[in-house]
Design an enzyme around this catalytic site. Structure first.
Site, PDB file in Angstrom:
ATOM      1  N   GLU A  16       0.835  -1.208   0.000  1.00  0.00           N
ATOM      2  CA  GLU A  16       0.000   0.000   0.000  1.00  0.00           C
ATOM      3  C   GLU A  16       0.867   1.255   0.000  1.00  0.00           C
ATOM      4  OE1 GLU A  16      -0.746   1.977   3.819  1.00  0.00           O
ATOM      5  OE2 GLU A  16      -2.627   0.882   3.678  1.00  0.00           O
TER       6      GLU A  16
ATOM      7  N   ASP B 102      -5.538  -3.600  -1.846  1.00  0.00           N
ATOM      8  CA  ASP B 102      -5.448  -2.149  -2.030  1.00  0.00           C
ATOM      9  C   ASP B 102      -4.083  -1.752  -2.566  1.00  0.00           C
ATOM     10  OD1 ASP B 102      -4.245  -2.804   0.429  1.00  0.00           O
ATOM     11  OD2 ASP B 102      -4.801  -0.907   1.367  1.00  0.00           O
TER      12      ASP B 102
END
Length: 346
Positions: A53, A112
């Site tokens: 991320e 993500d």
């Protein structure tokens, strides 16, 4: 308008708008605090570990700042050290092992991170006319589509990771992994029908994962049958994950925010503080105020809702808070992404 008909020109116009925030040295401070010489984004608050991320945020911010040198450093480190699985997804956690070796700590991916990395590569391709970035992005997007998607209730959702999120108890989902602007761009580059559905079903998920009297989205939710609930075994909070849902919605042309967002803004105007989290089961608030990045996101939300005076107050407070958050990589990242989308910072 169908997503597949959104023009590349519109994407580039949004990107140009996002790049217009004030050049006040925050990007240089970010690089000084969190970017190593070899291209690793570090989290000082978590023993200087790194996450997919964080590498994605670094790439995204480098595009927004037109900093190709930083982009290439971050991408090279990410590809060499995290893209080590059998597929094109990224190991999510890298840090110091008990034997003092610095290496991957967990080979599972975090969706993500995969999404933001691929998104940043497509943005980099468009910005610098570098086809090699797009080629790399397409391989990542393909594996997100084929390895991380599940169909429930006739709707398509993305798992938070390849392993550990499905079972007899249902499907564990993280609504904050819905990077809506990325899905719009993926729709142009890959399987349009699939990404259009992920986008629309993502908006459905956000609507259905709001709980409590304030009707705010939870950090983690469990889907059992056709019922959504805060995930068992996790704090039933609107907190450090779910705050990113507001950032994603703010990047839409006409965002529809959860009902509780206005209530939190009204509470801020009464008390002068935003809470670090809201307990959606007890309808209670953290006594600790939120970090700078949260304030900046709420500033962007206020601006999208048409209250520029409130937006300025929130952005000003976010900027002041940021000065005391030298080790807060996550808050600093959210601050930069939120201010990048604000007209207040032009």
């Amino acid at each position: 308008m169908p997503l597949k008909n959104i023009s590349l020109g519109l994407v580039l116009a949004v990107l140009a708008c996002m790049n217009a925030y004030a050049q006040d040295g925050t990007w240089d401070r970010y690089k000084q605090n969190f970017l190593t010489e070899d291209g690793r984004i570090v989290d000082p608050a978590q023993d200087n570990t790194s996450h997919s991320e964080g590498q994605g945020y670094g790439l995204w911010l480098a595009v927004l700042q037109s900093d190709r040198a930083a982009f290439d450093r971050i991408w090279q480190w990410t590809r060499n050290n995290l893209q080590v699985r059998a597929d094109k997804l990224f190991a999510w956690h890298w840090g110091k092992r008990p034997n003092n070796e610095w290496a991957v700590l967990d080979l599972n991916n975090a969706t993500d991170g995969d999404i933001v990395i691929a998104y940043a590569l497509l943005l980099g391709q468009n910005k610098w006319k570098a086809k090699e970035y797009g080629d790399e992005a397409l391989m990542i997007i393909r594996d997100i589509r084929t390895r991380l998607s599940v169909v429930r209730m006739g709707r398509t959702f993305l798992l938070p990771g390849y392993f550990g999120f499905t079972g007899e108890g249902g499907v564990l989902l993280n609504p904050s992994y819905l990077i809506l602007s990325a899905f719009r761009l993926f729709s142009q580059a890959d399987d349009a029908a699939f990404w259009d559905k992920v986008y629309s079903d993502g908006l459905f998920l956000i609507d259905r994962c709001c709980f409590g009297s304030l009707c705010l989205p939870a950090d983690w939710v469990m889907l059992e049958g056709d019922r959504f609930a805060p995930a068992p075994g996790k704090a039933p909070y609107f907190g450090s994950n779910a705050i990113r849902i507001l950032l994603a919605l703010s990047q839409e042309d006409k965002p529809r925010f959860p009902r509780g967002v206005s209530a939190l803004l009204e509470r801020y105007q009464r008390t002068g503080e935003l809470p670090q989290w809201v307990d959606l089961e007890k309808d209670s608030f953290s006594l600790r105020p939120a970090a700078a990045g949260y304030y900046a996101i709420f500033g962007l939300v206020a601006e999208k809702l048409g209250d520029r005076s409130l937006a300025k107050r929130l952005f000003d407070e976010a900027r002041a808070k940021l000065k005391a958050e030298k080790a807060a990589y996550y808050s600093f990242s959210l601050y930069l992404l939120a201010t990048a989308g604000s007209r207040q910072m032009e």
